[in-house]
Each structure stands twice: as C-alpha cells, then as structure tokens.
Enzyme design. Structure first.
Site, PDB file in Angstrom:
ATOM      1  N   CYS A  73      27.892  31.565  41.855  1.00  0.00           N
ATOM      2  CA  CYS A  73      28.803  30.816  42.323  1.00  0.00           C
ATOM      3  C   CYS A  73      28.900  29.461  41.642  1.00  0.00           C
ATOM      4  O   CYS A  73      27.825  28.678  41.863  1.00  0.00           O
ATOM      5  CB  CYS A  73      28.938  30.532  43.686  1.00  0.00           C
ATOM      6  SG  CYS A  73      30.216  29.472  44.261  1.00  0.00           S
ATOM      7  N   CYS A  79      30.089  23.270  47.985  1.00  0.00           N
ATOM      8  CA  CYS A  79      30.857  24.132  49.041  1.00  0.00           C
ATOM      9  C   CYS A  79      30.127  24.082  50.272  1.00  0.00           C
ATOM     10  O   CYS A  79      30.616  23.827  51.507  1.00  0.00           O
ATOM     11  CB  CYS A  79      30.909  25.589  48.573  1.00  0.00           C
ATOM     12  SG  CYS A  79      31.291  27.033  49.720  1.00  0.00           S
ATOM     13  N   CYS A 165      35.002  33.998  46.244  1.00  0.00           N
ATOM     14  CA  CYS A 165      33.826  33.779  46.632  1.00  0.00           C
ATOM     15  C   CYS A 165      32.754  34.775  46.588  1.00  0.00           C
ATOM     16  O   CYS A 165      33.213  36.073  46.472  1.00  0.00           O
ATOM     17  CB  CYS A 165      33.826  33.300  48.104  1.00  0.00           C
ATOM     18  SG  CYS A 165      32.362  33.242  48.910  1.00  0.00           S
ATOM     19  N   GLN A 288      30.543  41.500  63.117  1.00  0.00           N
ATOM     20  CA  GLN A 288      29.512  41.124  62.372  1.00  0.00           C
ATOM     21  C   GLN A 288      29.953  41.086  60.944  1.00  0.00           C
ATOM     22  O   GLN A 288      30.735  42.100  60.500  1.00  0.00           O
ATOM     23  CB  GLN A 288      28.265  42.135  62.540  1.00  0.00           C
ATOM     24  CG  GLN A 288      27.240  41.876  63.834  1.00  0.00           C
ATOM     25  CD  GLN A 288      26.389  40.792  63.939  1.00  0.00           C
ATOM     26  OE1 GLN A 288      26.347  39.973  63.044  1.00  0.00           O
ATOM     27  NE2 GLN A 288      25.926  40.665  64.969  1.00  0.00           N
ATOM     28  N   TYR A 317      26.177  40.197  76.424  1.00  0.00           N
ATOM     29  CA  TYR A 317      27.011  39.475  75.394  1.00  0.00           C
ATOM     30  C   TYR A 317      27.413  40.570  74.408  1.00  0.00           C
ATOM     31  O   TYR A 317      27.269  40.712  73.128  1.00  0.00           O
ATOM     32  CB  TYR A 317      26.173  38.524  74.538  1.00  0.00           C
ATOM     33  CG  TYR A 317      25.478  37.352  75.487  1.00  0.00           C
ATOM     34  CD1 TYR A 317      25.987  36.397  75.721  1.00  0.00           C
ATOM     35  CD2 TYR A 317      24.335  38.026  75.920  1.00  0.00           C
ATOM     36  CE1 TYR A 317      25.379  35.484  76.647  1.00  0.00           C
ATOM     37  CE2 TYR A 317      23.437  36.889  77.037  1.00  0.00           C
ATOM     38  CZ  TYR A 317      24.200  35.809  77.268  1.00  0.00           C
ATOM     39  OH  TYR A 317      23.497  34.835  78.078  1.00  0.00           O
ATOM     40  N   GLU A 338      30.586  40.814  78.427  1.00  0.00           N
ATOM     41  CA  GLU A 338      31.416  39.986  77.615  1.00  0.00           C
ATOM     42  C   GLU A 338      32.082  39.048  78.187  1.00  0.00           C
ATOM     43  O   GLU A 338      32.947  39.546  79.072  1.00  0.00           O
ATOM     44  CB  GLU A 338      31.915  40.960  76.439  1.00  0.00           C
ATOM     45  CG  GLU A 338      32.961  40.216  75.483  1.00  0.00           C
ATOM     46  CD  GLU A 338      32.390  39.222  74.631  1.00  0.00           C
ATOM     47  OE1 GLU A 338      31.070  39.260  74.220  1.00  0.00           O
ATOM     48  OE2 GLU A 338      32.942  38.180  74.650  1.00  0.00           O
ATOM     49  N   ASP A 387      22.252  39.911  73.335  1.00  0.00           N
ATOM     50  CA  ASP A 387      22.662  39.386  71.767  1.00  0.00           C
ATOM     51  C   ASP A 387      23.586  38.104  72.024  1.00  0.00           C
ATOM     52  O   ASP A 387      24.864  38.301  71.652  1.00  0.00           O
ATOM     53  CB  ASP A 387      23.512  40.698  71.134  1.00  0.00           C
ATOM     54  CG  ASP A 387      23.796  40.060  69.593  1.00  0.00           C
ATOM     55  OD1 ASP A 387      23.174  38.938  69.235  1.00  0.00           O
ATOM     56  OD2 ASP A 387      24.655  40.572  69.021  1.00  0.00           O
ATOM     57  N   CYS A 414      20.840  35.386  66.741  1.00  0.00           N
ATOM     58  CA  CYS A 414      21.064  34.712  65.532  1.00  0.00           C
ATOM     59  C   CYS A 414      20.715  33.423  65.258  1.00  0.00           C
ATOM     60  O   CYS A 414      21.032  32.639  64.402  1.00  0.00           O
ATOM     61  CB  CYS A 414      22.872  34.646  65.291  1.00  0.00           C
ATOM     62  SG  CYS A 414      23.594  33.978  66.470  1.00  0.00           S
TER      63      CYS A 414
HETATM   64  N1  SAH Z   1      27.011  42.055  70.327  1.00  0.00           N
HETATM   65  C1  SAH Z   1      28.061  41.695  69.852  1.00  0.00           C
HETATM   66  C2  SAH Z   1      28.456  40.325  69.888  1.00  0.00           C
HETATM   67  C3  SAH Z   1      27.563  39.429  69.733  1.00  0.00           C
HETATM   68  S1  SAH Z   1      28.133  37.592  69.501  1.00  0.00           S
HETATM   69  C4  SAH Z   1      28.116  42.312  68.447  1.00  0.00           C
HETATM   70  O1  SAH Z   1      26.876  42.265  67.646  1.00  0.00           O
HETATM   71  O2  SAH Z   1      29.189  42.403  67.779  1.00  0.00           O
HETATM   72  C5  SAH Z   1      28.006  36.992  71.019  1.00  0.00           C
HETATM   73  C6  SAH Z   1      29.032  37.306  72.035  1.00  0.00           C
HETATM   74  O3  SAH Z   1      28.617  36.620  73.158  1.00  0.00           O
HETATM   75  C7  SAH Z   1      30.616  37.008  71.607  1.00  0.00           C
HETATM   76  O4  SAH Z   1      31.414  37.982  71.437  1.00  0.00           O
HETATM   77  C8  SAH Z   1      30.802  36.028  72.543  1.00  0.00           C
HETATM   78  O5  SAH Z   1      32.356  35.828  73.073  1.00  0.00           O
HETATM   79  C9  SAH Z   1      30.089  36.410  73.788  1.00  0.00           C
HETATM   80  N2  SAH Z   1      29.396  35.245  74.987  1.00  0.00           N
HETATM   81  C10 SAH Z   1      29.428  33.772  74.679  1.00  0.00           C
HETATM   82  N3  SAH Z   1      29.031  33.639  75.793  1.00  0.00           N
HETATM   83  C11 SAH Z   1      28.913  34.460  76.939  1.00  0.00           C
HETATM   84  C12 SAH Z   1      28.575  34.410  78.286  1.00  0.00           C
HETATM   85  N4  SAH Z   1      28.033  33.261  78.715  1.00  0.00           N
HETATM   86  N5  SAH Z   1      28.522  35.689  78.589  1.00  0.00           N
HETATM   87  C13 SAH Z   1      28.845  36.815  78.053  1.00  0.00           C
HETATM   88  N6  SAH Z   1      29.340  36.933  76.936  1.00  0.00           N
HETATM   89  C14 SAH Z   1      29.206  35.820  76.262  1.00  0.00           C
END
Ligand code: SAH
Length: 457
Positions: A73, A79, A165, A288, A317, A338, A387, A414
C-alpha cells in the site's frame, strides 16, 4: 545529554511495542519510533520529549532491517490502518504470538513456561492481503473540488484519498468510482463535519467471501438522494450486487452508521458461509471482517469445546449467533446471549436458515442474563464460551461462570490484555489453562484473536 524536540539522531531499533512502534535507545534514553522495524538503523527526528523517553519519526532508513519489506500500500504510513505492513509477515506473526504471551505473563501472572507449554502455533494467512469483507470509506472533497473517498490519516479526520485498500476487496474501487461519478454528475455534495452540511458521509461495502454477494450502503446526512434510480442502475452493473441501501445519519457524531436503514434495491441482507453454516448479514450486523480466518477461529473454539453431542453450552456475547451455530452442529443445546436486539433477531433468523432447532437466544447483558438465569432457574452448563468486546468480561459474568462450574470454558478474545486479566480471575479459582491459539484475523495491524481452552481443576 539533553534532548530537544526536532533533534536528529541515529538509532538502532531493538524491539517493537504493542502498537507496532519501533523501540530503540540513545545513550540509555528510550525512543519510540513510528514505523520503525526491529533491526532498522535509522536517522530519526524527535517529535515529543518526556522525562524518561521520547517519541520520534523516521527521517531516513540508513540500513534497513532484514525484516523490512516493501509494503503493497503506497499510503500505509499516513493511513495508520495497517501499522506493521512494512514488517515481514512471518515476523508479524511472531510479534503477535509474543504480544499474547507477554500479556498472559505480565498481566495474567502466569508462568512463562506454563504459557509456552499451552500455546500452539499462531494461525496466519497464506495470502495476507484482500481479506477484509467489510469497508467503510469516508467521503470528502479535495482542494480542487473533486469528490474523494479514502481513509482518515491516523488519529485525525483528514481524508487520504485511496480507493483500493490492499486489505479490502478488489471490488471496492469500482463501486466507489460509480458512486463518485454519480455524485459529480448530479451535484451531490459530500458531508462536511465542521459545518454539518453536505450529504454523503460514508460508504459501507460488504462482500460475501464465499458467495460474492455485494452490499452497498450510503450513509447520508438526510433522508434521500436525488436521482436514486440512476445510482441504482449504475451500481447494478456490478456482478454480485445484492443489496443497496441508504443509512440515514443526521447526527453530529463519530458513529458511522445511522440507525435507520432504507432499502433502495434488492435484498435487505447478503449471505455468507463460514464452514457449513450460512449467515445473513445486514448493514448494521457485527460480522467478523476476515471470513477465511474466522472459519479457523471458530473451528478452534469448537475443537476446544470438545463436544460429544449431548452438552449444554452457553455462548456469551454471541452477536448474530455465529459461534452459537457453529457449536450447535455438535452440541445438545446452545443458549446465546447478546446485548444488541437487532443482532439477536439476525441470530434467530440464522438458526432458522440453517435448520438448527437446538439454539435459544436471549437479549441482554451477559453479566445480567447469566446471573439472573442462574439464580432463578439454576441453569446448568457443560461448556461456556465467551467472546466479549475489547473491554473483556464483566466481573459479575466471571463470578457466575465460577458458580456454575462448567467443565470447560472457551475464551475467544480480540484483546489479549483484558483476556489475561479475566483468565487470572478464573484460574485463581477453579480453572486451568490447557490450550491457547492466536489467530491472525487482522493481518498488517497489531491485533489478533486468541482462543483459550480452560478446564475445571
Ligand atoms: N461472537 C460473535 C460476536 C463477538 S463481538 C462473533 O464472533 O461474531 C462481541 C459482541 O458482544 C458484540 O456483538 C456486542 O454487541 C456484544 N456485547 C457487548 N457488550 C455486551 C454485554 N455486556 N453483554 C452481552 N453482549 C455484549
């Protein structure tokens, strides 16, 4: 020696910090050099002096590091999206593996030897470019009045024009050109943050990695655009175009997408496939960004969950239910939690789409839903998968996991610093780390995903 701002010095880069900056020493004084690569001999200019350290930028690369490569790039230094694109990819992977290891040792308080035993090789990409399935381009105007799209220069809101990009889809440039052309012809103005005037703020593009379906959403400061038909017609010339929408965002905000989506043409969503599971993705869904690596990430999570078929699994999550559905292929029953209601609506749709009846989703905070269900219904889990976003799990969530005592906990993260903090809590109590795998979802940036398998002692 006294150092002053703008001093020009020679330095050898000995290490790289967590944000990808080069670290060197001048007479014992530590200097953090933007874009410095470990092994570089550099002439640097000091940009900021602190008591015990300083920041600098590269004036000249005198002897390039053997790990320095030519970035694809042309604007990667301005950037700021890809902090380590000039670092050889194999070395990038080592950098990320070390970063995770360091966090677990320093923040988590685990023995280095223990972590080394549990850590498997980081999973990188064969072709670490063109991997992002989502792009959000800000729209602006240059000095000559031309409409531009690009990326914000690191930590600013100045747009650096770039249509192609290197970590995004090849289709992006073509789509952006069509939109810019439509804007120019119809005198549709780009949005100006300072005056809060103008129309087009951002362009969101999503491409299904497996299906090649394309979604375009124009984020506008208003309700509608002139000659929308014309825009639709020209976008529809692109193969794979599936969904065209307007996202209304009239707020003075840094948040990109508006809450209201108006479909202009096609379907409200695109679909993509990860492994054997199909997902519906709407403009506002979290998905993702690297589908190829996501399959490996979820595959590792599934392997670590070690399901035999009858287990009850909680996926906290869960977003649009991606990991939940992956687990449901092998589990007896999966519950997903979620906070975003729209994501749960998508999750339920996704379960239907895949004919999976052994999943139930709840809207709410993980740290509220799990304790409530545990107190009122004494729910049970064989495996809990979490997650969370970067800030990690809430203490109430960890406390409930410890009370529920599932056989295994699979932690997908992450951000390895909050991961380390949370693992400390779980492992000071009844859990033990068995396996750790980092997955490079975000090649050329300093970030990666990590999956950890914990077992009850
Ligand atoms: N496991 C999913 C999302 C992971 S990202 C995947 O891999 O696609 C983290 C997620 O947690 C997001 O969707 C966000 O909206 C949610 N989140 C954030 N704070 C939260 C909480 N306190 N309780 C439940 N979910 C939550």
């Amino acid at each position: 020696m006294e150092f002053r701002k703008n001093d020009c010095l020679s330095v050898v880069i000995e290490d790289m910090g967590n944000d990808g900056e080069g670290i060197g020493k001048v007479e014992g004084f530590t200097v953090f050099v933007k874009d410095g690569i470990v092994g570089d001999h550099l002439l640097i200019r000091l940009t900021k002096i602190k008591k015990n350290y300083a920041y600098a930028r590269i004036e000249k690369v005198e002897i390039p590091s053997p790990f320095r490569v030519e970035p694809r790039c042309p604007i990667h230094r301005q950037c700021g999206g890809c902090q380590i694109q000039a670092l050889d990819y194999a070395k990038q992977l080592k950098f990320k593996q070390n970063k995770v290891m360091n966090h677990l040792v320093r923040i988590g308080g685990f023995e280095q030897e223990k972590i080394e035993q549990c850590m498997e090789s980081i999973i990188g990409m064969e072709e670490p470019y063109r991997y992002r399935n989502k792009a959000q381009y800000p729209v602006g105007m240059d000095k000559d009045g031309n409409i531009i799209t690009g990326f914000y220069a690191g930590r600013t809101h100045v747009i650096i024009p770039v249509d192609d990009c290197m970590i995004g889809s090849e289709k992006n440039a073509e789509i952006l050109n069509i939109i810019k052309n439509y804007m120019q012809v119809n005198r549709v103005s780009p949005y100006d943050e300072l005056t809060h005037k103008g129309q087009v703020r951002h362009i969101l593009i999503r491409v299904g990695q497996d299906t090649d379906e394309i979604m375009v959403s124009l984020v506008i400061n208003g309700k509608a655009l002139p000659k929308e038909e014309q825009l639709i017609q020209s976008l529809c010339t692109i193969k794979g175009m599936t969904s065209i929408s307007i996202s209304c965002n009239t707020e003075k905000t840094n948040v990109i997408m508006g809450k209201e989506i108006r479909l202009l043409w096609g379907s409200e969503y695109i679909t993509d496939r990860i492994g054997m599971v199909i997902f519906r993705i709407s403009p506002l869904s979290f998905f993702q960004v690297n589908s190829i690596q996501t399959e490996k990430l979820y595959g590792t999570a599934l392997e670590y969950a070690n399901l035999q078929g009858g287990e009850t699994v909680w996926d906290l999550y869960c977003g649009i239910g991606t990991i939940s559905l992956f687990l449901a292929q092998k589990a007896g029953k999966v519950y997903g939690v979620e906070i975003v209601p729209e994501a749960i609506r998508d999750a339920r749709e996704n379960a239907k789409l895949n004919h999976m009846e052994n999943v139930t989703f709840f809207v709410g905070k993980a740290e509220e839903v799990l304790p409530e269900k545990y107190e009122s219904e004494k729910i049970h889990a064989d495996v809990i998968v979490v997650d969370p976003p970067r800030k990690g799990c809430d203490q109430a969530c960890l406390d409930t996991i410890l009370k529920m005592e599932p056989e295994r906990v699979v932690y997908v993260s992450c951000d390895s610093s909050t991961l380390a903090r949370d693992l400390k809590v779980l492992c000071e109590s009844i859990y033990e780390i068995k396996k750790i795998t980092a997955v490079d979802q975000f090649c050329h940036t300093t970030h990666c995903e990590v999956v950890v398998k914990l077992e009850r002692r």
